[in-house]
Design a protein around this motif. Sequence first.
Motif, PDB file in Angstrom:
ATOM      1  N   GLU A   1      36.180  44.507  37.428  1.00  0.00           N
ATOM      2  CA  GLU A   1      36.562  45.877  37.742  1.00  0.00           C
ATOM      3  C   GLU A   1      35.513  46.845  37.213  1.00  0.00           C
TER       4      GLU A   1
ATOM      5  N   GLN B   1      36.607  43.075  42.144  1.00  0.00           N
ATOM      6  CA  GLN B   1      37.602  43.239  43.197  1.00  0.00           C
ATOM      7  C   GLN B   1      37.933  44.708  43.437  1.00  0.00           C
ATOM      8  N   HIS B   2      37.737  45.535  42.406  1.00  0.00           N
ATOM      9  CA  HIS B   2      38.148  46.932  42.532  1.00  0.00           C
ATOM     10  C   HIS B   2      37.137  47.844  41.854  1.00  0.00           C
TER      11      HIS B   2
ATOM     12  N   HIS C   1      36.828  51.955  40.974  1.00  0.00           N
ATOM     13  CA  HIS C   1      37.573  53.209  40.956  1.00  0.00           C
ATOM     14  C   HIS C   1      36.847  54.278  41.770  1.00  0.00           C
TER      15      HIS C   1
ATOM     16  N   LEU D   1      35.004  42.321  46.944  1.00  0.00           N
ATOM     17  CA  LEU D   1      35.473  43.621  47.402  1.00  0.00           C
ATOM     18  C   LEU D   1      36.163  43.504  48.756  1.00  0.00           C
TER      19      LEU D   1
END
Length: 645
Positions: free
Chosen positions: A112, A135-136, A138, A158
């Motif tokens: 992250e 995966q993420h 912000h 992603l």
Amino acid sequence: GCAKLILCTLLLLAPRDLAGACPTGCQCQDPKTILCAARRGQTVPRGLPPNTLSLYVFENGITMLSEDSFAGLPALQLLDLSQNKITSIQKNIFQPLTELVNLDLSSNQLQEITNETFHGLRLLERLYLQKNRIQHIHAAAFDTLENLLELKLQNNQLWAVPPLDLPNLLLLDISWNKIPTIAPGAFHAVNIESLKIAGLGLTSLNEELFQAQNNLHELDVSDNLLERVPAVLRRLGSLTKLSLAGNARISQLPAEDFHNLHNLQELDISNLNINTIPRDFSSFFPRLRAVTAAGNPFNCICQMSWLVQWVNASSVVLRRPEETRCHFPPKNSGKLLHHLQYADFGCPTTTTTTTPTTPRTTTLPPPAPLPTSTAPRPPPAPPPPICPPRTCLNGGTCHLGAQNHLECLCPVGFAGVYCEAEVRGTTPSPATQALPPSRRISITQVSSTSLKVDLQNYVQSKAQLKGIRLSYRNLSGPDKRPVMLRLPASLSEYTVRALKPNCTYRVCIGPLGEKVSKEEHCAEAQTLPVSHQQHSPVTQSKDSNLTLMIVPALAAVLLLVVVVTAGMYYRRHRRAKAHAGTGVDASPLELEGVKACLENGDLSSHGHKVPEAAMLSGGSECEVPLMQSHYPSNNNTPGLKPSYF
């Protein structure tokens, strides 16, 4: 008097050379560049000099970063933390690094990226995050990176294009993620020049996708699931490099999709499902320099004969020619496309007969006229057989053999279709031994454990060289497995170290990215015995009449001074040779780095050495990291943009 001189020298040297100790497991030959390659430790090394500019701590086994990991490094500009085991980054970790320009976090285990991960890095220009488990990301993770030029996110997990409000971004790579669709407006980077979206699983590209991008030079959409050539290409007249490779569902190349690509220089249409290329295809690309069409099921009939003639007559390079073959008709199946002659395509021929009075020409029906022609024209005469460049290896001679097939006449000592196999136990003739300069390998004995290989002739003989593959193996020992090195094309020489004394080594060099047996140049050399090194670290005086009577304590001081003085002299001697432009052995920064390469790509061809040589014992080919201040493509000079093309 002698004792005073020794003590004075020690006092003068202590603050400069003895105070700034190098961290354990690191190399600090250049005081502003610290190389801690393959150092085993779970934390960033401590006690780094505050004036450090470049810090390499790749492949260290680092699992976490603490808030004080980079405290006391206000001048740091380059930080390489790749190939560690970092799973997360807490906020404010990089905040002390206000001057940081290059940050490499590739090949870690990050999952992250938060809004605070890169807080404080306002001068950052290059951020490498490829080969993690991200995966993420912000929404505001990159908002403060207003000077960012390069962002690499390939080979992550992603599911969507991250928010990118980056006005100065020039290169973006999000290849090999899990992004099945890209909505219009996803790329807010209006000045982007190089976009790589390969291997995402895309089935189509929206025609409005690149509305804001007017300066896109390179587009890579290879290895997706596209069913046709994207119509969005019609609005990308600024493209100079395009790759559609690996989209196996594409079976046609409609002319209307390529009409506006007048600036294109490199085109990759390999591994599609096309069986022909339209004849007017070449007229679309007046600036084309290279085309790759390998891995397609071509129908080598008369309609395709123009392609071979065009490649032979123009300056366009057909890349991967050995993989560009015919599938139909049966008589041409499996044949190399660029080896076929005009008659092999089954085109009508022209015959001329002569009578005693007037010459009369009888012409068989010509093929259909070209769309751009105003009147029918007879087909051109068959071109003379031309051997493609570097058809025969190891000094072989190309000629036209039986049935108009190209064959190689191999010199003594080599055999095979392309003279690629070396025959053991043969004695080359004098003509074979007189190799041209480009095929000679000069190896110099340096010590009992090292050999210096001269690469200058080889580099100069290659027009387009991605890099150099250097291999060596010990012919005198039980283990004869080769050790492979990947070197940049900018090196003029390389010293192979950690060898066995008094042993015969076989050293081979070849182009990076090609098969080992292709265009490889080899030579053998023997390391010196242990007692006959050409260079010794300390030169002893031959005056046997000089006897020093020193008490044990003073003898220890004298020994320390000798070591420090010898080290200073060696460093000054190296600097003097470097300034004088003479040959000098590569420093430990250039020799002992073992950073494994992370991705495929072109090596820089600029004439500068890199801080470490990329070294692998196997696996895929590699690229020298771009984060090098030596390279113009990664310079930190304000106003000078990197170039990718």
